[in-house]
Design a protein around this motif. Structure first.
Motif, PDB file in Angstrom:
ATOM      1  N   VAL A   1     -58.039   3.431 -14.212  1.00 44.48           N
ATOM      2  CA  VAL A   1     -58.921   4.572 -13.944  1.00 44.48           C
ATOM      3  C   VAL A   1     -58.800   4.965 -12.468  1.00 44.48           C
ATOM      4  O   VAL A   1     -58.947   4.132 -11.577  1.00 44.48           O
ATOM      5  CB  VAL A   1     -60.386   4.230 -14.274  1.00 44.48           C
ATOM      6  N   PHE A   2     -58.520   6.248 -12.210  1.00 42.76           N
ATOM      7  CA  PHE A   2     -58.385   6.762 -10.848  1.00 42.76           C
ATOM      8  C   PHE A   2     -59.455   7.815 -10.563  1.00 42.76           C
ATOM      9  O   PHE A   2     -59.932   8.503 -11.485  1.00 42.76           O
ATOM     10  CB  PHE A   2     -57.012   7.425 -10.649  1.00 42.76           C
ATOM     11  N   ASP A   3     -59.787   7.968  -9.279  1.00 42.97           N
ATOM     12  CA  ASP A   3     -60.591   9.115  -8.855  1.00 42.97           C
ATOM     13  C   ASP A   3     -59.775  10.374  -9.068  1.00 42.97           C
ATOM     14  O   ASP A   3     -58.590  10.427  -8.722  1.00 42.97           O
ATOM     15  CB  ASP A   3     -60.945   9.021  -7.364  1.00 42.97           C
ATOM     16  N   ALA A   4     -60.410  11.412  -9.599  1.00 43.69           N
ATOM     17  CA  ALA A   4     -59.750  12.708  -9.690  1.00 43.69           C
ATOM     18  C   ALA A   4     -59.830  13.401  -8.328  1.00 43.69           C
ATOM     19  O   ALA A   4     -60.756  13.149  -7.557  1.00 43.69           O
ATOM     20  CB  ALA A   4     -60.429  13.562 -10.761  1.00 43.69           C
ATOM     21  N   PRO A   5     -58.860  14.237  -7.981  1.00 46.92           N
ATOM     22  CA  PRO A   5     -58.946  14.947  -6.701  1.00 46.92           C
ATOM     23  C   PRO A   5     -60.128  15.912  -6.689  1.00 46.92           C
ATOM     24  O   PRO A   5     -60.564  16.401  -7.732  1.00 46.92           O
ATOM     25  CB  PRO A   5     -57.611  15.692  -6.621  1.00 46.92           C
TER      26      PRO A   5
ATOM     27  N   VAL B   1     -58.969  -1.253 -15.054  1.00 41.74           N
ATOM     28  CA  VAL B   1     -58.484  -1.445 -13.691  1.00 41.74           C
ATOM     29  C   VAL B   1     -59.003  -0.315 -12.814  1.00 41.74           C
ATOM     30  O   VAL B   1     -58.843   0.867 -13.152  1.00 41.74           O
ATOM     31  CB  VAL B   1     -56.940  -1.465 -13.647  1.00 41.74           C
ATOM     32  N   ASP B   2     -59.639  -0.680 -11.720  1.00 38.46           N
ATOM     33  CA  ASP B   2     -60.104   0.297 -10.739  1.00 38.46           C
ATOM     34  C   ASP B   2     -58.895   0.750  -9.918  1.00 38.46           C
ATOM     35  O   ASP B   2     -58.566   0.193  -8.877  1.00 38.46           O
ATOM     36  CB  ASP B   2     -61.161  -0.360  -9.841  1.00 38.46           C
ATOM     37  N   GLY B   3     -58.202   1.753 -10.429  1.00 40.05           N
ATOM     38  CA  GLY B   3     -56.944   2.182  -9.828  1.00 40.05           C
ATOM     39  C   GLY B   3     -57.087   2.659  -8.402  1.00 40.05           C
ATOM     40  O   GLY B   3     -56.196   2.436  -7.569  1.00 40.05           O
ATOM     41  N   SER B   4     -58.202   3.331  -8.068  1.00 42.64           N
ATOM     42  CA  SER B   4     -58.390   3.830  -6.711  1.00 42.64           C
ATOM     43  C   SER B   4     -58.514   2.684  -5.726  1.00 42.64           C
ATOM     44  O   SER B   4     -58.004   2.737  -4.602  1.00 42.64           O
ATOM     45  CB  SER B   4     -59.625   4.727  -6.656  1.00 42.64           C
ATOM     46  N   SER B   5     -59.181   1.606  -6.154  1.00 43.10           N
ATOM     47  CA  SER B   5     -59.269   0.410  -5.315  1.00 43.10           C
ATOM     48  C   SER B   5     -57.894  -0.226  -5.139  1.00 43.10           C
ATOM     49  O   SER B   5     -57.512  -0.638  -4.043  1.00 43.10           O
ATOM     50  CB  SER B   5     -60.244  -0.591  -5.945  1.00 43.10           C
ATOM     51  N   TYR B   6     -57.135  -0.279  -6.228  1.00 39.72           N
ATOM     52  CA  TYR B   6     -55.787  -0.855  -6.172  1.00 39.72           C
ATOM     53  C   TYR B   6     -54.876  -0.080  -5.214  1.00 39.72           C
ATOM     54  O   TYR B   6     -54.052  -0.658  -4.508  1.00 39.72           O
ATOM     55  CB  TYR B   6     -55.159  -0.833  -7.578  1.00 39.72           C
ATOM     56  N   LEU B   7     -55.000   1.262  -5.232  1.00 44.76           N
ATOM     57  CA  LEU B   7     -54.162   2.100  -4.381  1.00 44.76           C
ATOM     58  C   LEU B   7     -54.221   1.666  -2.927  1.00 44.76           C
ATOM     59  O   LEU B   7     -53.201   1.428  -2.276  1.00 44.76           O
ATOM     60  CB  LEU B   7     -54.646   3.557  -4.441  1.00 44.76           C
ATOM     61  N   TYR B   8     -55.458   1.594  -2.419  1.00 46.87           N
ATOM     62  CA  TYR B   8     -55.631   1.260  -1.014  1.00 46.87           C
ATOM     63  C   TYR B   8     -55.200  -0.172  -0.728  1.00 46.87           C
ATOM     64  O   TYR B   8     -54.619  -0.451   0.319  1.00 46.87           O
ATOM     65  CB  TYR B   8     -57.099   1.464  -0.597  1.00 46.87           C
ATOM     66  N   ARG B   9     -55.499  -1.080  -1.649  1.00 43.68           N
ATOM     67  CA  ARG B   9     -55.102  -2.479  -1.440  1.00 43.68           C
ATOM     68  C   ARG B   9     -53.587  -2.607  -1.360  1.00 43.68           C
ATOM     69  O   ARG B   9     -53.044  -3.285  -0.497  1.00 43.68           O
ATOM     70  CB  ARG B   9     -55.628  -3.345  -2.584  1.00 43.68           C
TER      71      ARG B   9
ATOM     72  N   SER C   1     -65.931  -6.645 -21.917  1.00 43.49           N
ATOM     73  CA  SER C   1     -65.136  -5.868 -20.960  1.00 43.49           C
ATOM     74  C   SER C   1     -64.887  -6.698 -19.708  1.00 43.49           C
ATOM     75  O   SER C   1     -65.763  -7.439 -19.249  1.00 43.49           O
ATOM     76  CB  SER C   1     -65.861  -4.577 -20.552  1.00 43.49           C
ATOM     77  N   LEU C   2     -63.690  -6.548 -19.161  1.00 41.87           N
ATOM     78  CA  LEU C   2     -63.325  -7.180 -17.890  1.00 41.87           C
ATOM     79  C   LEU C   2     -62.840  -6.070 -16.960  1.00 41.87           C
ATOM     80  O   LEU C   2     -61.933  -5.307 -17.320  1.00 41.87           O
ATOM     81  CB  LEU C   2     -62.213  -8.211 -18.106  1.00 41.87           C
ATOM     82  N   VAL C   3     -63.462  -5.962 -15.778  1.00 45.95           N
ATOM     83  CA  VAL C   3     -63.132  -4.898 -14.826  1.00 45.95           C
ATOM     84  C   VAL C   3     -62.445  -5.520 -13.614  1.00 45.95           C
ATOM     85  O   VAL C   3     -63.013  -6.389 -12.951  1.00 45.95           O
ATOM     86  CB  VAL C   3     -64.394  -4.128 -14.375  1.00 45.95           C
ATOM     87  N   SER C   4     -61.238  -5.087 -13.333  1.00 45.04           N
ATOM     88  CA  SER C   4     -60.493  -5.585 -12.172  1.00 45.04           C
ATOM     89  C   SER C   4     -60.743  -4.665 -10.993  1.00 45.04           C
ATOM     90  O   SER C   4     -60.315  -3.503 -10.987  1.00 45.04           O
ATOM     91  CB  SER C   4     -58.995  -5.649 -12.480  1.00 45.04           C
ATOM     92  N   THR C   5     -61.444  -5.159  -9.969  1.00 44.21           N
ATOM     93  CA  THR C   5     -61.858  -4.338  -8.831  1.00 44.21           C
ATOM     94  C   THR C   5     -62.250  -5.229  -7.664  1.00 44.21           C
ATOM     95  O   THR C   5     -62.517  -6.421  -7.843  1.00 44.21           O
ATOM     96  CB  THR C   5     -63.049  -3.437  -9.215  1.00 44.21           C
ATOM     97  N   GLY C   6     -62.308  -4.628  -6.488  1.00 38.67           N
ATOM     98  CA  GLY C   6     -62.862  -5.309  -5.318  1.00 38.67           C
ATOM     99  C   GLY C   6     -64.116  -4.610  -4.847  1.00 38.67           C
ATOM    100  O   GLY C   6     -64.657  -4.924  -3.777  1.00 38.67           O
TER     101      GLY C   6
END
Length: 848
Positions: free
Chosen positions: A76-80, A23-31, A147-152
């Motif tokens: 998976v998230f972007d690190a600061p 899961v592209d967590g950084s993408s999910y955050l903004y969504r 692999s399956l990647v959930s992202t926009g």
């Protein structure tokens, strides 16, 4: 790297045919943040992104049954902090706005909840989430996993192959999320997954501030990659398909009279050239010329150093000699001048006794007309439209304490920088010329309004405004007495002493000691004490009301009565503001250093500041102000019969509205009913809701809704206009003024409800505010031409929203009053008459 290694180690022990869901967590955050309204906890903490993130992860798990068989997953998230990309390209993501403070506050809890939901959480310092996802997919592929990647994120389409697919849960068809395999990527982008990197290199990425190739969009990029196969193969044929590069080694440093004469001969033989100055100061009134650059064509540019200092600098031509030799070209109206922000250069030349003529193109203004919502500085324009990264000013002068004046920059560094500016200006002007030629209304806005009014504004800035420093000093002293009284009142109300200017001390007093309700929090989580919060609290508590009064007077004192005397130019004895054309998306001008457009006039103290703006001996100040201009524009745009009739008859439109809304004869409208109608008239122009009207009039929401319903039943054309405008804004991303100016609305398609609704409200008002801005600029151009034609002593000295202010010779007052009123009324023909209120006095307050 421990989390990644641990995850890899765990899955490598499995048997059979494992699968990996990332899961592209950084993408999910903004969504999640933008998809939901402003949700808050009982403690006023933002919670919308937390709620949305949990819901999205639960839905994803349900859709894909993570734990069936040997399934594994991670978020998976972007690190600061910075990443390796920032080191490669310092401007990476430079145009992105900072993460909203309300989202920042929610991230730690989101991370915590992700783990509580049973997902491994992966962040790698210095590495973006995209790169971590790519690495994990590569490792899974090496083990034979799917692999399956959930992202926009479109960038991750490059990973797709027989082992990797993407799923976009926010884009659904027939109730199912969008699933991209190799065929799906090609259907969406018209290129194969292995061509995505080349594709993105060509089109660029505005979101990440990564430039592409000039004029290459998705269709062109796909066509070229279909034809050539790869970017390397395309570049091998670049000369045949029109890619033009920059060659800084082609720039010349002009150090001899012979070289100067050669360039002057070329200039006089050319119809147009770009010009740019290097100076000692950003203040246009104080700036002295250090050098001059000229471009006649792409890569055909020079730098003429005039005042560089230092023992190792070569002998330069005398500045006065160079300007005298170039004066026939600089002052020639026949020779067209191109540039970036030429208003500044006009001041610089005038500081040396030269009035620059023949101004034809300005890339700053062209960009503003085409895309008012974007950045218009030269560096941004070059990257966005020419695919070229310019030499930065910091690269030649250094930064911070180590920075040197441009006059001390060695010529081997100064020439590439300065000549490139002229070269880029030349190319940008030609680029925008082609763009504007295909947009007739925008080209008219550019050529007939923005470029001419820029020259009018330069004259206004240069003449300046006379202010009385002694009057301002007396006002400062009076304000200091009032501030001291308010401080005493505040400390009596608080029952202790505290610093009214300290938000931290005020917050502790209001919320920790007095236990007032917390309405909003800052990015750091502290209770907010901003103006909006204090205004709301002031409705019920005395101390916030006193603090608000104190802040208002303190700002008047620091911004105007204390500061204006220090801004008087010792050479002219006047204050010289700067007008910025390319700031407000509506077309309105902005005034800075000092800001003459924000002097408050609703308080006696604010009005007294205008008394300090005075006329010199033998002159008067004249103020000409469009009357109810936005309401008149609303009548024109909406074509509502009721409004048109009221203005055509010369009726008091607020009284006429009150008669309609309250159902009483015009002659029986009370002062209170007229006040209500005025709030309704102007409120609806700004998209005010029943909730807003109720708060403004201090009535209940049902009654406010009744007033609005009555208004629309009497003025149905206004309601139709509003709905039509919302639809136009959603369809196009912008609305237009009567004259065709585009007013862009960045949030009109936002999934965040409150932001989208705010954009819709802005869409309703923007055509009126933008048309008013167009009208006042057109009036300025016409009146300025009239003053020149009549060789009058009178001068235009200020523009403040819908008002023009003049310094008028006493013998010219009557004539100018007639001419200004006529010019402003007749500058355009609308469906209702334009009316102008004119006043004359010894100072601005008397005249207004």
């Amino acid at each position: 790297m421990n989390d990644v290694q641990a995850l890899h180690g765990d899955v490598s022990k499995t048997r059979g045919a494992p699968s990996l869901l990332l899961v592209d967590g950084s993408s999910y955050l903004y969504r999640a943040f933008h998809a939901l309204p402003d949700m808050r906890s009982p403690q006023a903490e933002p919670t919308g992104a937390i709620y949305g993130m949990v819901a999205m992860l639960r839905k994803l798990r349900a859709d894909h049954a993570l734990h069936q068989g040997a399934g594994f997953g991670a978020v998976v998230f972007d690190a600061p902090g910075k990443t390796f990309r920032d080191a490669i390209f310092p401007d990476y993501k430079a145009n992105r706005a900072e993460m909203p403070a309300d989202l920042v506050l929610q991230i730690p809890r989101i991370h915590q909840l992700v783990k509580l939901l049973g997902w491994p959480l992966v962040m790698v310092e210095g590495i973006e989430a995209d790169d971590v996802i790519g690495t994990l997919c590569a490792r899974a592929k090496a083990l034979g996993w799917q692999s399956l990647v959930s992202t926009g994120d479109k960038d991750l389409a490059q990973l797709v192959d027989e082992y990797v697919r993407l799923v976009n849960t926010m884009t659904r068809e027939g109730g199912r999320p969008e699933l991209l395999d190799e065929a799906g990527v090609f259907a969406k982008f018209a290129v194969r997954p292995d061509q995505i990197v080349d594709y993105l290199s060509l089109v660029g990425d505005a979101v990440d501030n990564v430039p592409g190739v000039d004029k290459v969009g998705p269709k062109t990029a796909a066509k070229w990659l279909a034809q050539f196969g790869s970017l390397d193969a395309l570049m091998a044929q670049a000369a045949d398909i029109g890619l033009t590069g920059f060659d800084r080694s082609a720039y010349e440093t002009v150090l001899s009279i012979e070289a100067l004469e050669r360039w002057l001969e070329a200039l006089m033989a050319s119809d147009e050239a770009a010009v740019d100055t290097e100076t000692t100061d950003l203040d246009p009134m104080r700036a002295r010329m250090v050098g001059l650059s000229i471009a006649l064509a792409p890569n055909k540019a020079c730098y003429i150093p005039l005042a560089h200092e230092g023992l190792e600098q070569p002998v330069q031509l005398d500045r006065d000699l160079v300007l005298a030799r170039l004066k026939p070209w600089l002052c020639s109206a026949r020779h067209r001048k191109l540039g970036q922000h030429l208003k500044y250069d006009m001041h610089v030349f005038e500081n040396h006794g030269i009035r620059l003529a023949g101004i034809h193109e300005d890339s700053l203004l062209a960009s503003y007309v085409l895309e008012a919502h974007r950045n218009h500085d030269m560096d941004s324009l070059a990257e966005r439209h020419l695919g070229h990264r310019t030499i930065a000013y910091d690269d030649v002068t250094g930064k911070g304490a180590a920075r040197i004046p441009f006059a001390q920059v060695p010529l081997e560094r100064a020439t590439p920088y300065a000549a490139e500016d002229a070269d880029v200006s030349y190319r940008l002007c030609h680029y925008f010329r082609r763009r504007l030629s295909a947009e007739a209304p925008l080209e008219r806005i550019y050529r007939e309004i923005e470029v001419p009014v820029m020259q009018v504004l330069q004259g206004i800035e240069r003449h300046g405004v006379l202010v009385d420093p002694q009057k301002l000093l007396a006002q400062s002293e009076a304000l200091q007495v009032q501030l001291a009284e308010l401080e005493e009142q505040a400390q009596t109300a608080a029952q202790r002493r505290f610093n009214l200017g300290s938000p931290k001390q005020l917050g502790a007093l209001l919320f920790d000691e007095l236990k007032l309700p917390v309405l909003k929090k800052t990015a750091s989580g502290a209770p907010s004490t901003d103006e909006e919060v204090l205004a709301k609290l002031a409705e019920d508590y005395p101390l916030p009301r006193i603090v608000l009064q104190w802040r208002g007077l303190a700002k008047l004192k620091s911004t105007y009565t204390d500061k204006l005397p220090k801004m008087i130019d010792p050479g002219t004895g006047r204050v010289h503001t700067s007008y910025s054309q390319a700031v407000a998306v509506t077309g309105r001008l902005a005034s800075t250093d000092p800001n003459l457009q924000n002097i408050p006039i609703r308080t006696p103290e604010g009005r007294r500041i205008r008394e300090a703006f005075i006329a010199p001996a033998g002159f008067r100040l004249l103020s000409a102000d469009y009357s109810q201009i936005e309401l008149r524009i609303m009548a024109h745009i909406s074509a509502d019969p009721g409004l048109l009739s009221a203005f055509a008859k010369g009726e008091d439109v607020h009284r006429a509205t009150a008669a309609e809304v309250f159902g009483v004869p015009l002659s029986e409208v009370s002062a209170e009913q007229r006040r209500y109608a005025k709030v309704i008239n102007f409120g609806l122009i700004y998209g005010m809701s029943a909730f807003g009207l109720a708060a403004n009039l201090n009535i209940d929401r049902q009654q406010a809704k009744h007033y609005i319903d009555r208004y629309f039943s009497r003025y149905p054309g206004v309601l139709e206009y509003m709905e039509r405008t919302r639809q136009e804004a959603r369809a196009c991303g912008y609305v237009q003024t009567v004259f065709g100016r585009r007013l862009w609305l960045a949030e009109i398609q936002s999934p965040n409800g409150p932001r989208r609704q705010a954009a819709e409200r802005a869409a309703i008002n923007a055509p009126m505010q933008g048309t008013a801005a167009d009208l006042i600029k057109m009036a300025m151009i016409r009146v300025d031409a009239l003053l020149r034609e009549q060789a009058m002593q009178s001068r235009m000295i200020m523009q403040v929203h819908d008002e023009l202010v003049f310094e008028v010779a006493e013998a010219e007052v009557d004539a100018l009053t007639t001419w200004v009123r006529k010019a402003m009324r007749e500058v355009a023909q609308l469906a209702v008459p334009l009316e102008v209120d004119i006043g004359v006095g010894a100072n601005w307050d008397e005249a207004h």
